[in-house]
Design an enzyme around this catalytic site. Sequence first.
Site, mmCIF file in Angstrom:
data_model
loop_
_atom_site.group_PDB
_atom_site.id
_atom_site.type_symbol
_atom_site.label_atom_id
_atom_site.label_comp_id
_atom_site.label_asym_id
_atom_site.label_seq_id
_atom_site.Cartn_x
_atom_site.Cartn_y
_atom_site.Cartn_z
ATOM 1 C CE LYS A 232 -0.019 5.410 -8.233
ATOM 2 N NZ LYS A 232 -0.958 6.264 -7.555
ATOM 3 N N PRO B 93 0.680 -1.444 0.049
ATOM 4 C CG PRO B 93 -0.257 -1.284 2.357
ATOM 5 C CD PRO B 93 0.678 -2.110 1.347
HETATM 6 P P1 FAD Z 1 -11.707 -6.214 -2.814
HETATM 7 O O1 FAD Z 1 -12.029 -5.003 -2.212
HETATM 8 O O2 FAD Z 1 -11.009 -7.422 -2.447
HETATM 9 O O3 FAD Z 1 -13.226 -6.874 -3.367
HETATM 10 C C1 FAD Z 1 -13.449 -8.089 -3.782
HETATM 11 C C2 FAD Z 1 -14.809 -8.594 -3.159
HETATM 12 O O4 FAD Z 1 -14.970 -10.082 -3.586
HETATM 13 C C3 FAD Z 1 -15.065 -8.702 -1.534
HETATM 14 O O5 FAD Z 1 -16.036 -7.931 -1.172
HETATM 15 C C4 FAD Z 1 -15.074 -10.210 -1.241
HETATM 16 O O6 FAD Z 1 -15.936 -10.280 -0.214
HETATM 17 C C5 FAD Z 1 -15.661 -10.807 -2.620
HETATM 18 N N1 FAD Z 1 -15.198 -12.158 -2.898
HETATM 19 C C6 FAD Z 1 -14.245 -13.026 -2.263
HETATM 20 N N2 FAD Z 1 -14.332 -14.099 -2.547
HETATM 21 C C7 FAD Z 1 -15.633 -14.343 -3.244
HETATM 22 C C8 FAD Z 1 -16.334 -15.224 -3.533
HETATM 23 N N3 FAD Z 1 -15.788 -16.673 -3.369
HETATM 24 N N4 FAD Z 1 -17.519 -15.067 -4.092
HETATM 25 C C9 FAD Z 1 -18.132 -13.984 -4.072
HETATM 26 N N5 FAD Z 1 -17.500 -12.874 -3.856
HETATM 27 C C10 FAD Z 1 -16.207 -12.910 -3.213
HETATM 28 N N6 FAD Z 1 -5.275 1.147 -2.573
HETATM 29 C C11 FAD Z 1 -5.361 2.584 -3.147
HETATM 30 O O7 FAD Z 1 -5.597 2.678 -4.348
HETATM 31 N N7 FAD Z 1 -5.067 3.438 -2.363
HETATM 32 C C12 FAD Z 1 -4.739 3.419 -1.082
HETATM 33 O O8 FAD Z 1 -4.758 4.314 -0.007
HETATM 34 C C13 FAD Z 1 -4.868 1.944 -0.437
HETATM 35 N N8 FAD Z 1 -4.445 1.817 0.781
HETATM 36 C C14 FAD Z 1 -4.738 0.362 1.433
HETATM 37 C C15 FAD Z 1 -4.450 0.143 2.593
HETATM 38 C C16 FAD Z 1 -4.664 -0.924 3.123
HETATM 39 C C17 FAD Z 1 -4.420 -1.261 4.535
HETATM 40 C C18 FAD Z 1 -5.046 -2.048 2.287
HETATM 41 C C19 FAD Z 1 -5.130 -3.649 2.704
HETATM 42 C C20 FAD Z 1 -5.325 -2.023 0.958
HETATM 43 C C21 FAD Z 1 -5.102 -0.534 0.484
HETATM 44 N N9 FAD Z 1 -5.516 -0.360 -0.722
HETATM 45 C C22 FAD Z 1 -5.233 0.953 -1.500
HETATM 46 C C23 FAD Z 1 -5.893 -1.549 -1.761
HETATM 47 C C24 FAD Z 1 -7.280 -1.559 -2.247
HETATM 48 O O9 FAD Z 1 -7.965 -1.457 -0.906
HETATM 49 C C25 FAD Z 1 -7.715 -2.790 -2.778
HETATM 50 O O10 FAD Z 1 -6.806 -2.655 -4.192
HETATM 51 C C26 FAD Z 1 -9.097 -2.807 -3.219
HETATM 52 O O11 FAD Z 1 -10.044 -3.072 -2.291
HETATM 53 C C27 FAD Z 1 -9.314 -3.601 -4.577
HETATM 54 O O12 FAD Z 1 -10.511 -3.626 -4.860
HETATM 55 P P2 FAD Z 1 -11.425 -4.836 -5.433
HETATM 56 O O13 FAD Z 1 -12.957 -4.578 -5.713
HETATM 57 O O14 FAD Z 1 -10.664 -5.473 -6.503
HETATM 58 O O15 FAD Z 1 -11.239 -6.015 -4.263
HETATM 59 C C1 PHB Z 2 -4.722 5.295 3.838
HETATM 60 O O1 PHB Z 2 -5.195 4.331 4.256
HETATM 61 O O2 PHB Z 2 -5.198 6.299 4.346
HETATM 62 C C2 PHB Z 2 -3.682 5.164 3.189
HETATM 63 C C3 PHB Z 2 -2.969 3.950 2.793
HETATM 64 C C4 PHB Z 2 -1.856 3.747 1.961
HETATM 65 C C5 PHB Z 2 -1.213 5.024 1.339
HETATM 66 C C6 PHB Z 2 -1.929 6.215 1.448
HETATM 67 C C7 PHB Z 2 -2.832 6.357 2.507
HETATM 68 O O3 PHB Z 2 -0.104 4.953 0.837
#
Ligand code: FAD
Ligand code: PHB
Length: 390
Positions: free
Chosen positions: A297, A293
């Site tokens: 991105k 993180p």
């Molecule tokens: P997810 O959010 O993981 O969504 C996937 C969904 O699929 C979930 O709701 C899950 O329950 C569901 N699912 C899983 N398995 C199944 C199944 N078998 N059947 C049906 N549904 C299922 N990104 C940034 O751009 N900026 C940031 O500042 C940033 N900070 C972060 C900080 C932390 C601590 C973390 C952990 C991540 C951070 N990220 C950040 C990354 C970001 O949160 C993820 O990239 C984002 O959630 C991706 O979205 P998604 O919808 O692809 O996946």
């Molecule tokens: C946030 O959760 O606020 C966050 C996480 C990762 C970053 C910046 C902000 O690089």
Amino acid sequence: MKTKVGIIGGGPSGLMLSQLLDLQGIDNIVLERQSREYVLGRIRAGVLEHGFAKLMRVAKCGDRMDAEGELHDGFFIAENGVKRRIDLAGHTGGNSVVVYGQTELTRDLYEAREKMGGNVIHNIDDVEFFDLKSDAPYLTYKRGDEINRIDCDFIIGADGFHGPSRKAIPKDVLREYEKVYPFGWLGVMSQTKPVSPELIYSKSNRGFALCSMRSQVLSRYYIQVPLTDTVDDWSDDAFWAELKLRLPTAEAAALETGPSIEKSIAPLRSFVAEPMRYGNLFLAGDAAHIVPPTGAKGLNSAASDIYYLYHGMLAHYKNGDDTGLEQYSEKALARVWKAQRFSWWMTSLLHTFPDNNAFDDKMQKTDMEYLFSSEAALTSLAENYVGLPF
Ligand code: FAD
Ligand code: PHB
């Protein structure tokens, strides 16, 4: 049931695509394993590129983000107590990022889906994929004791890193690239005033720390911790004490502390799966790629996947043109790898690596010195942080 696009995963990627397609009259169904409350309880991203914000507006979900999100045109990097500002706007011709929580954005998307009568089915399990290479793929899933079937033209795997979609691609087709870092981030959310109006990424001898926020009354802080630590090892008091030791003196003194309203540990990992398409299954977001993180991105990489997929589907359904879908994997991966490079670099620059030798330490120190001695290096950091075009 029959639909045009079957979407697995009701996180930001799946919901955004569902909303965009529905606005164009392209019928779709979202299958989510968890309840809506559970999805909205996960605290994750906080920083959005303008590309993502733009997509939220195209999806007619941008009003609250525009009203409540904060525009940030800079952030700080601190190194052993010395804080220096990265002027994002100055190095990118006026660009910035939007500070708006993933929780809020996901809530906006769910509300929009509900308003349009979108079909989002929660609490499902055991998704299975069939005939992915044919023109008539289908999937089955379990809800309670019932097994249901959905026939569709396309299946979208937007089910995050642990979801089943990526695993549906045969092992001899899928290539996976992975790097696991020897630490995690312990994150705390607290109803306190942020210590700084702009984010601070702090490198210290005790390890990395990040001061972020969701609003002027909601702070988000992280500290680098060993992978062996658990949340139970960290009382609130221990967290605040360690955070202070990793911040410049002025910020440590000014830090407003309070009870944590959320505390969790996330391991750090870089991961890419290639290709992102297999027959009529398309992977998007964390299902196909994960970044540490540090560069903010993750969610922003999902945005470009969704953009390419949406336009590919639009061309397919409106003009019978499949070029966009055929080029999806290649186009999405080109941008994904650049976000990977940036996230890996930011992580390498700012963390303490337990296995580094004296040479590695010199390289890390020199990397930082070079950054602040070169307008070109600062411009490179800024253009990546605000987001490369898509
Ligand atoms: P997810 O959010 O993981 O969504 C996937 C969904 O699929 C979930 O709701 C899950 O329950 C569901 N699912 C899983 N398995 C199944 C199944 N078998 N059947 C049906 N549904 C299922 N990104 C940034 O751009 N900026 C940031 O500042 C940033 N900070 C972060 C900080 C932390 C601590 C973390 C952990 C991540 C951070 N990220 C950040 C990354 C970001 O949160 C993820 O990239 C984002 O959630 C991706 O979205 P998604 O919808 O692809 O996946
Ligand atoms: C946030 O959760 O606020 C966050 C996480 C990762 C970053 C910046 C902000 O690089």
